[in-house]
Design an enzyme around this catalytic site. Structure first.
Site, PDB file in Angstrom:
ATOM      1  N   LYS A  93      -5.858 -44.786  38.634  1.00 59.11           N
ATOM      2  CA  LYS A  93      -5.229 -46.018  38.769  1.00 59.11           C
ATOM      3  C   LYS A  93      -5.726 -46.998  39.726  1.00 59.11           C
ATOM      4  O   LYS A  93      -5.674 -48.191  39.644  1.00 59.11           O
ATOM      5  CB  LYS A  93      -3.517 -45.722  39.160  1.00 59.11           C
ATOM      6  CG  LYS A  93      -2.540 -44.899  38.120  1.00 59.11           C
ATOM      7  CD  LYS A  93      -2.246 -45.915  36.755  1.00 59.11           C
ATOM      8  CE  LYS A  93      -1.244 -44.831  36.215  1.00 59.11           C
ATOM      9  NZ  LYS A  93      -1.031 -45.839  34.860  1.00 59.11           N
ATOM     10  N   GLU A 115       5.202 -52.064  39.033  1.00 53.70           N
ATOM     11  CA  GLU A 115       5.841 -50.862  38.926  1.00 53.70           C
ATOM     12  C   GLU A 115       5.274 -49.715  38.862  1.00 53.70           C
ATOM     13  O   GLU A 115       4.110 -49.576  38.692  1.00 53.70           O
ATOM     14  CB  GLU A 115       6.651 -51.149  37.445  1.00 53.70           C
ATOM     15  CG  GLU A 115       5.674 -50.500  36.428  1.00 53.70           C
ATOM     16  CD  GLU A 115       4.258 -51.038  35.913  1.00 53.70           C
ATOM     17  OE1 GLU A 115       4.165 -52.378  36.584  1.00 53.70           O
ATOM     18  OE2 GLU A 115       3.452 -50.341  35.877  1.00 53.70           O
ATOM     19  N   SER A 381      -7.268 -37.376  34.506  1.00 52.82           N
ATOM     20  CA  SER A 381      -6.946 -38.733  35.017  1.00 52.82           C
ATOM     21  C   SER A 381      -6.529 -38.344  36.484  1.00 52.82           C
ATOM     22  O   SER A 381      -6.476 -39.538  37.192  1.00 52.82           O
ATOM     23  CB  SER A 381      -5.693 -39.232  33.907  1.00 52.82           C
ATOM     24  OG  SER A 381      -4.718 -38.194  33.951  1.00 52.82           O
TER      25      SER A 381
HETATM   26  C1  PLP Z   1      -2.667 -38.926  36.706  1.00 55.83           C
HETATM   27  C2  PLP Z   1      -1.897 -39.980  35.743  1.00 55.83           C
HETATM   28  N1  PLP Z   1      -2.378 -39.851  34.435  1.00 55.83           N
HETATM   29  C3  PLP Z   1      -1.840 -40.530  33.355  1.00 55.83           C
HETATM   30  C4  PLP Z   1      -0.948 -41.411  33.621  1.00 55.83           C
HETATM   31  C5  PLP Z   1      -0.351 -42.268  32.473  1.00 55.83           C
HETATM   32  O1  PLP Z   1      -0.675 -43.634  32.357  1.00 55.83           O
HETATM   33  P1  PLP Z   1      -1.634 -44.125  31.459  1.00 55.83           P
HETATM   34  O2  PLP Z   1      -1.291 -43.950  30.305  1.00 55.83           O
HETATM   35  O3  PLP Z   1      -1.619 -45.583  31.858  1.00 55.83           O
HETATM   36  O4  PLP Z   1      -3.161 -43.630  31.689  1.00 55.83           O
HETATM   37  C6  PLP Z   1      -0.323 -41.549  34.905  1.00 55.83           C
HETATM   38  C7  PLP Z   1       0.849 -42.450  35.258  1.00 55.83           C
HETATM   39  O5  PLP Z   1       1.101 -42.649  36.260  1.00 55.83           O
HETATM   40  C8  PLP Z   1      -0.867 -40.870  36.013  1.00 55.83           C
HETATM   41  O6  PLP Z   1      -0.301 -40.847  37.452  1.00 55.83           O
END
Ligand code: PLP
Length: 395
Positions: A93, A115, A381
């Protein structure tokens, strides 16, 4: 090489039939200002110099592309983890938040709203605002405030104001509603940093471009490691879809790379408690763009459910709606229990505790068999510190 087809939207912000900018009249000047300026600003030498410097020295990029030997042995394939969990603040993020705060400054905005679901986007935005000296207000569903408590504390420590969203399911979509309401009331002073590839044009494209550093790095890292830029598969979890958009971006128009996305199945597709939008959704407009939305026949949004706050969203970005409809990417639905199992497995066999969101992507290995020589990149992620309470309740 084939024409660019999937990576970017057209001038009106459409990926195929999905996208656009469906906003109230009062927001239009803001959205139009962004549409007119975002590409010139983010492609400028000055912006790129500052953004790249911060990504390197502040965020800690490039993040490693780690060959997960133990996981590869377990699933008899070649698995590489793109370690977004090692970024400053613990997830992908921050790539988007820093880029958008820099953009807001260039637009002369003094106040930032955001948000957040899992709190990762809120923490990233609060961090970027602290660094670059802007006021920061974060909207967060009451349910998410309870289940992601460490991140709420972090945001406060970073100087942000956290405002609970108390309507609907008190989760991410309700926080987006509150943020949009704030933006309408403070349109001239405020920039709204949307945390995923959702919202009216240009947000999906803006966020995808800022996150595309993920696939940009995967390409040269793979070249260094295995002598070719393209993997056979890229896997990522999808809430709104920003880490997946970043991980897919430079591969979207390269046919030989297969793309796989994991959605939150919650208690299961038939349970009435799910957030698997591509399986359960239909064409609709949510939060300013036309996409696939979980809704009743009358167009009322269905309350989603996922154990992971970051995937607990009834929509999906238009970039993904198009990849899904065109069958360019394959979408899997992963239940809460399956995600927990995968989080425990990665922790035990690789010594990496992933975020609950990320764990959904790892569960794909239990659903699909890969060949022994397939090179499979998973976008890791985020890290699991924020989910420790949930993990300990279920272990
Ligand atoms: C670690 C992590 N992975 C994935 C996501 C999902 O978001 P996005 O689909 O935008 O990657 C989030 C959302 O808060 C997150 O914190």
């Amino acid at each position: 090489m084939e024409a660019i087809k999937y990576q970017n939207p057209d001038k009106e912000g459409y990926y195929g039939q999905f996208g656009g900018a469906f906003v109230p009249e009062m927001l239009y000047p803001n959205v139009e200002e962004l549409q007119d300026q975002y590409l010139d600003i983010i492609n400028s030498e000055e912006f790129q110099k500052e953004f790249r410097y911060l990504l390197k020295d502040y965020v800690g990029r490039a993040t490693p592309l780690y060959f997960a030997k133990n996981l590869s042995e377990k699933y008899n394939t070649q698995i590489y983890l793109k370690r977004e969990d090692l970024n400053h603040t613990g997830a992908h993020k921050i790539n988007n938040a820093l880029g958008q705060v820099l953009l807001a400054k260039k637009l002369g905005k003094k106040r930032i709203i955001a948000e957040t679901g899992a709190g990762q986007h809120g923490v990233a935005t609060a961090t970027a605002c602290a660094l670059l000296g802007l006021e920061c207000i974060v909207y967060m569903g009451e349910v998410d405030i309870a289940r992601q408590e460490p991140n709420v504390g972090r945001m406060k420590l970073l100087g942000a104001t956290v405002i609970p969203a108390t309507s609907g399911s008190k989760t991410l979509k309700d926080a987006v509603n509150e943020a949009l309401r704030d933006w309408i009331n403070n349109a001239t002073t405020t920039h709204y940093i949307i945390g995923s590839v959702v919202g009216p044009h240009p947000f999906p494209d803006l966020v995808a471009r800022l996150q595309s550093v993920i696939s940009e790095e995967i390409k040269w890292q793979l070249k260094e490691k295995i002598g070719r830029e393209n993997p056979d598969y890229v896997i990522a979890c999808v809430g709104g879809g920003s880490n997946a958009a970043g991980a897919f971006y430079h591969f979207a128009d390269e046919k030989e790379v297969k793309l796989i996305a994991a959605e939150a199945g919650g208690f299961g597709l038939e349970s009435g408690k799910s957030a698997a939008t591509t399986f359960l959704g239909t064409l609709g407009v949510l939060h300013g763009s036309k996409s696939i939305v979980m809704q009743t026949k009358d167009g009322q949004v269905i309350e989603p459910h996922s154990i992971s706050a970051g995937l607990d969203y009834p929509g999906i970005g238009p970039f993904h709606a198009n990849l899904f409809t065109e069958k360019r990417a394959q979408y899997f639905s992963i239940t809460d229990d399956e995600a927990l199992e995968s989080a425990f497995e990665l922790s035990k066999i690789e010594g990496i505790i992933p975020a609950l969101e990320t764990a959904h992507a790892l569960s794909v290995f239990t659903k699909k068999k890969f060949n022994e020589n397939d090179v499979v990149v998973v976008c890791l992620s985020g890290r699991g510190d924020k989910d420790l309470d949930t993990y300990l309740q279920h272990i």
